[in-house]
Motif scaffolding. Structure first.
Motif, PDB file in Angstrom:
ATOM      1  N   MET A   1       1.013  -1.613   0.274  1.00 24.89           N
ATOM      2  CA  MET A   1       0.304  -0.111   0.478  1.00 24.89           C
ATOM      3  C   MET A   1       0.724   1.106  -0.055  1.00 24.89           C
ATOM      4  N   LYS A   2       0.974   1.948  -1.654  1.00 26.03           N
ATOM      5  CA  LYS A   2       1.591   3.437  -1.187  1.00 26.03           C
ATOM      6  C   LYS A   2       1.279   4.252   0.017  1.00 26.03           C
ATOM      7  N   THR A   3       1.752   4.718   1.106  1.00 26.71           N
ATOM      8  CA  THR A   3       1.800   5.908   1.542  1.00 26.71           C
ATOM      9  C   THR A   3       1.060   7.043   1.006  1.00 26.71           C
ATOM     10  N   LYS A   4       0.534   8.013   1.755  1.00 29.65           N
ATOM     11  CA  LYS A   4      -0.490   8.806   1.011  1.00 29.65           C
ATOM     12  C   LYS A   4      -0.825   9.935   2.423  1.00 29.65           C
ATOM     13  N   LYS A   5      -0.260  11.281   2.281  1.00 28.33           N
ATOM     14  CA  LYS A   5      -1.090  12.222   3.400  1.00 28.33           C
ATOM     15  C   LYS A   5      -2.286  12.943   2.557  1.00 28.33           C
ATOM     16  N   ALA A   6      -3.295  12.992   3.701  1.00 26.19           N
ATOM     17  CA  ALA A   6      -5.039  13.376   3.540  1.00 26.19           C
ATOM     18  C   ALA A   6      -4.956  14.282   4.535  1.00 26.19           C
TER      19      ALA A   6
ATOM     20  N   LEU B   1      -8.907   4.338   8.066  1.00 23.57           N
ATOM     21  CA  LEU B   1      -9.129   3.083   8.709  1.00 23.57           C
ATOM     22  C   LEU B   1      -8.867   2.373   7.095  1.00 23.57           C
ATOM     23  N   LYS B   2      -9.367   2.710   6.333  1.00 20.87           N
ATOM     24  CA  LYS B   2      -9.455   2.323   4.905  1.00 20.87           C
ATOM     25  C   LYS B   2      -8.190   2.041   4.352  1.00 20.87           C
ATOM     26  N   ASN B   3      -7.011   3.354   4.597  1.00 16.38           N
ATOM     27  CA  ASN B   3      -5.625   3.423   4.242  1.00 16.38           C
ATOM     28  C   ASN B   3      -4.773   3.145   4.978  1.00 16.38           C
ATOM     29  N   SER B   4      -5.444   1.953   5.952  1.00 17.26           N
ATOM     30  CA  SER B   4      -4.214   1.398   7.167  1.00 17.26           C
ATOM     31  C   SER B   4      -4.433  -0.710   6.733  1.00 17.26           C
ATOM     32  N   LEU B   5      -3.077  -0.865   6.280  1.00 17.26           N
ATOM     33  CA  LEU B   5      -2.713  -2.282   6.308  1.00 17.26           C
ATOM     34  C   LEU B   5      -3.804  -2.701   8.039  1.00 17.26           C
ATOM     35  N   LYS B   6      -2.774  -2.328   8.683  1.00 14.20           N
ATOM     36  CA  LYS B   6      -3.266  -2.820  10.053  1.00 14.20           C
ATOM     37  C   LYS B   6      -3.241  -1.815  10.814  1.00 14.20           C
ATOM     38  N   LYS B   7      -3.509  -1.791  12.044  1.00 11.43           N
ATOM     39  CA  LYS B   7      -4.194  -1.179  12.908  1.00 11.43           C
ATOM     40  C   LYS B   7      -3.757   0.558  13.174  1.00 11.43           C
ATOM     41  N   PRO B   8      -4.159   1.574  12.283  1.00 14.91           N
ATOM     42  CA  PRO B   8      -3.982   2.745  12.689  1.00 14.91           C
ATOM     43  C   PRO B   8      -3.864   3.221  14.104  1.00 14.91           C
TER      44      PRO B   8
END
Lengths: 167, 167, 167
Positions: B1-6, B25-32
Motif C-alpha cells: 500500500m503506497k503511503t499518502k497524506k490527506a 481505517l481504509k488506508n491502513s493495512l494494520k491497526k492505525p
C-alpha cells in the motif's frame, strides 16, 4: 482578450488573495493594477500590507483608493484586482455610507468593460455576533457578495489555498 | 500500500473527524494510530474526548503527544491520524513556539514516507475577532492549512457530515 | 410527485433562504407552506422578517410554529419550507429542551412522507467562542445538521448566492 469579472471569496488566510493575484496576472495583457483599498493602517495592518507587497513583487502597479472604486477603475487601462472589497465596506461604513451607496458603486464597477477581480472575506459562517455593528457588517458583506457573484463570469471559493470554481 | 497524506478540514462539529477516521481505517493495512494532541483537559474537554473515544471504539491504537509530532510519528509503523492540528497549534502557542517552528515541524512530518491524515478546524470564516490572540491563531491556522494542503495527495472539506474532495 | 427532503446550509446572508424558496416552489404541486419558526421578535428581527416576507411575496402560505415542528408539518398538505432550523434550535434551548429532544423531533419530521426543505445556518467556521452557550449552540447545530443531511435526498451549500449540491 475579452474582459471579464471574477470573485474570489474565502475565509481569513484561506489563500484567496494569492490565487486572485495569479488569476489576474493570467487575465491581463499588460501589467495589471493592484487596487489597494486600505485606509486605516496600524502596525499589524502594516505588516500584512508588507507581506502582501512582497508576495506580489513587481508584477502589479499599485493604486490606492479607499472609497471611490468606480472613479479609480474607470481610468485604469489594464486588469484590476480589488484588494479587498471587505476593507472597502469597512471604509464606506466608517465614512457614513450605507448599503445602497455601496450597491450603486459596485454596480457601476460591474458595468465597466474592464477585467476586474474582486477579493472578499467570507465572514458569515461563525456564530452570530452580539455586536450590532459586526452583524450589520456581515449582512452588508453577504448581500454585496451575492450582488457581485451574480454579475461575475467566474466565482471561486478558497479553502486551505485551494480555489474551487463554483460559478 | 503506497503511503499518502490527506487533510480533513471543516468547521466545528462538521463531521470531519468521523470521516477522517473512516478514511484512515481504509488506508491502513494494520491497526492505525490515533495521535491525540490534547494537552489541557477540563470537564467539557473530557466529555468531548470520551465521546470521540467511544466513536472510534477499538479500531485505533491511541498515542498521546501534545507537541512533538515528528518524533511521535516517525516511530509509528502504521497509518497515523492526527486529531487534531488545531489543538496542536494551541499547545505550541502556549509553550511559546511560533509559526516558523510549527512550519518546520509539519514539513518534517509531511516528508515522512508514512500515511498521515491531518484534521484541522476551519476557523477563518467568521467576523475578524477583536481579540489579538484569536486573530493570530486564525492567521497561523490558515497559513498552516495552506502548507499542509499543498503537500497532501487528497484534501477534503466537510459540511454537515459530507466530505467533499477538493484536491 | 415523489416527496423528498432537502437541506440548504450556508452562512448568514449567503443567499440560502432565497434559493431554498425557489427550490420549494419547484418541488410543490400546490402552494407550499412557509413554516416560520421565529418566536422572539425585536425591531431588528422584525425588519428581517418583513424583508423575507416581501421576498417570498404571495407564493407561500405562512404558518408560525416556534417549537413543535412535527405537529405542525404532519397537518400540512403541501411542501414545507422550515425557515429556519437555527432559530428553532434557539427556541428549543430557551424552553429547556436539549439535544435528545431536538433529535427526536427532527427524526419524526424526516420520517414523514412529505416534501420538507430545511434551512440552517452554518455557524461552525469561526474561532471557537469563549461563551459556553455559544459553544453549546454550535455543537448542537453541527450534530443536527449532520443528522438532517444524512436523511436528506439533496443537500446544498450556499456561498455568495450560489447553491452547490453536495449530496
Amino acid at each position: 482578450m475579452k474582459t471579464k469579472k471574477a470573485l474570489f471569496i474565502g475565509g481569513i488566510k484561506s489563500g484567496k488573495s494569492l490565487n486572485a493575484e495569479i488569476y489576474t496576472l493570467k487575465n491581463s495583457l499588460k501589467k495589471p493594477i493592484y487596487l489597494a483599498t486600505t485606509e486605516f493602517i496600524d502596525d499589524e495592518m502594516q505588516k500584512r500590507i508588507d507581506a502582501h507587497k512582497l508576495q506580489r513583487s513587481a508584477q502589479f502597479e499599485t493604486l490606492e483608493e479607499p472609497l471611490k472604486l468606480y472613479n479609480a477603475i474607470t481610468k485604469c487601462d489594464s486588469s484590476v484586482l480589488i484588494e479587498c472589497v471587505s476593507i472597502w465596506i469597512n471604509n464606506m461604513l466608517y465614512h457614513g455610507f450605507g448599503f445602497d451607496e455601496m450597491k450603486r458603486e459596485l454596480e457601476a464597477v460591474l458595468a465597466l468593460d474592464k477585467t476586474v477581480v474582486f477579493v472578499l472575506n467570507d465572514v458569515g459562517c461563525g456564530i452570530i455576533p452580539e455586536n450590532r455593528l459586526a452583524r450589520e457588517f456581515i449582512d452588508i458583506s453577504g448581500k454585496l457578495s451575492q450582488l457581485i457573484a451574480a454579475s461575475c463570469d467566474e466565482v471561486y471559493h478558497t479553502i486551505a489555498g485551494i480555489s474551487m470554481r463554483i460559478k
